[in-house]
Motif scaffolding. Structure first.
Motif, PDB file in Angstrom:
ATOM      1  N   ASP A   1       6.936 -44.281 -35.300  1.00 57.01           N
ATOM      2  CA  ASP A   1       6.903 -42.995 -35.998  1.00 57.01           C
ATOM      3  C   ASP A   1       7.775 -43.026 -37.246  1.00 57.01           C
TER       4      ASP A   1
ATOM      5  N   THR B   1       4.269 -45.572 -39.668  1.00 60.22           N
ATOM      6  CA  THR B   1       3.559 -44.447 -40.281  1.00 60.22           C
ATOM      7  C   THR B   1       4.375 -43.915 -41.454  1.00 60.22           C
TER       8      THR B   1
ATOM      9  N   SER C   1       3.856 -39.470 -33.153  1.00 63.55           N
ATOM     10  CA  SER C   1       2.815 -39.774 -32.174  1.00 63.55           C
ATOM     11  C   SER C   1       2.658 -38.630 -31.169  1.00 63.55           C
TER      12      SER C   1
ATOM     13  N   SER D   1       8.865 -47.938 -29.677  1.00 62.13           N
ATOM     14  CA  SER D   1       8.736 -46.538 -30.064  1.00 62.13           C
ATOM     15  C   SER D   1       9.283 -45.577 -29.023  1.00 62.13           C
TER      16      SER D   1
ATOM     17  N   MET E   1      -0.611 -42.960 -27.707  1.00 57.70           N
ATOM     18  CA  MET E   1      -1.031 -42.541 -29.038  1.00 57.70           C
ATOM     19  C   MET E   1      -0.754 -43.638 -30.056  1.00 57.70           C
ATOM     20  N   VAL E   2       0.379 -44.328 -29.897  1.00 56.28           N
ATOM     21  CA  VAL E   2       0.709 -45.457 -30.771  1.00 56.28           C
ATOM     22  C   VAL E   2      -0.393 -46.503 -30.690  1.00 56.28           C
TER      23      VAL E   2
END
Length: 291
Positions: A48, A52, A64, A161, A167-168
């Motif tokens: 995150d 991104t 995420s 993360s 979601m990642v």
């Protein structure tokens, strides 16, 4: 590679938004990594706001977990309570005047609350793919290219993360970057039948306990002693602390919020600090000699 590089070999490092803690130490670290080659290298990176973008034209990017909340399956009570948790704890996470110990306690409480909030919600895991598709171009410019080069060079990538691992993974798959050299260490959803049951890991990963979690996960460090580390939090800078047999660690920090108040603390923790840089230009330029 036998030639030793200088800062003149990296034009991107001379940009005004690039801050270097110690140029001599940085060059020593870069040269060690380049001299030892790809067989001794691995990448450890946050997801995150690191892989991104931190913002697009001033609009903050979703984490995420934020992307996950775009799912149409989630009930309104979850969305409301998750928003309350974010509004309570996110300011603490990025406040430059709050101590790391206080932040760590707050992040632990946030993740435990998030874990409990997820329980007993009916959820189809296939929804993650749909959310990833509508999330758009969230990865930093150049991320897909550098992942492709790292894959070709067989350099392991550990995506570490404190966000939502499911979601990642969905985002990386959506952008064709989830290669076989990529490993995700994160908070993955646990299921009880067709309902969520919190996270799989007993101790949820948050920004400030990654170094403790790393000791149980980063086994590959035994064979690859050099690390390119990337993160957007001072907690990320410690992701490989305490791991044995580390030779050279090049730490790159991405800073966007509270720049003036946070820059000094970032400079203490990272070798390179990139202020409002939404690209992978600097790490790509550093690694291009061996990739």
């Amino acid at each position: 590679m036998s030639k030793r590089v200088t800062l003149d070999d990296f034009p991107a490092l001379k940009s005004k938004h690039v801050y270097i803690k110690d140029k001599d130490t940085l060059l020593k670290t870069i040269n060690t990594i380049l001299q030892d080659g790809t067989s001794n290298l691995q990448v450890v990176t946050d997801f995150d706001l690191t892989l991104t973008k931190q913002h697009i034209n001033g609009t903050h990017m979703l984490s995420s977990f934020g992307m996950f909340k775009k799912s149409k399956q989630l009930p309104q009570h979850y969305l409301d309570e998750a928003k309350e948790l974010y509004n309570k704890y996110r300011p603490i996470e990025i406040d430059p005047y709050i101590s790391v110990n206080e932040k760590s306690d707050a992040m632990r409480d946030w993740m435990l609350a998030a874990n409990n909030l997820l329980k007993d919600i009916e959820f189809d895991p296939n929804e993650m793919e749909k959310v990833a598709l509508i999330s758009g171009n969230v990865l930093r410019d150049g991320t897909e290219e550098i992942f492709k080069k790292l894959h070709k060079a067989k350099v392991p990538i550990i995506v570490f993360s404190a966000g939502l691992g499911d979601m990642v993974e969905a985002i990386l798959k959506c952008h064709n970057t989830f290669y076989d050299n990529v490993q995700i260490i994160s908070n993955f959803l646990k299921y009880n039948g067709n309902k969520l049951d919190g996270f799989k890991n007993n101790v949820p990963i948050h920004t400030f306990n990654k170094n403790e979690c790393a000791k149980n996960h980063l086994k590959v460090l035994r064979n690859r002693h050099n690390v390119l580390l990337m993160g957007d939090s001072i907690g990320d800078a410690d992701m490989v602390e305490g791991i044995k047999d580390v030779k050279a660690v090049l730490k790159i920090g991405f800073l966007y919020e509270h720049v003036e108040a946070s820059l000094d603390s970032f400079m203490e923790k990272f070798d390179i600090v990139l202020v409002d840089d939404q690209t992978m230009q600097v790490p790509t330029e550093i690694l291009q000699s061996i990739l």
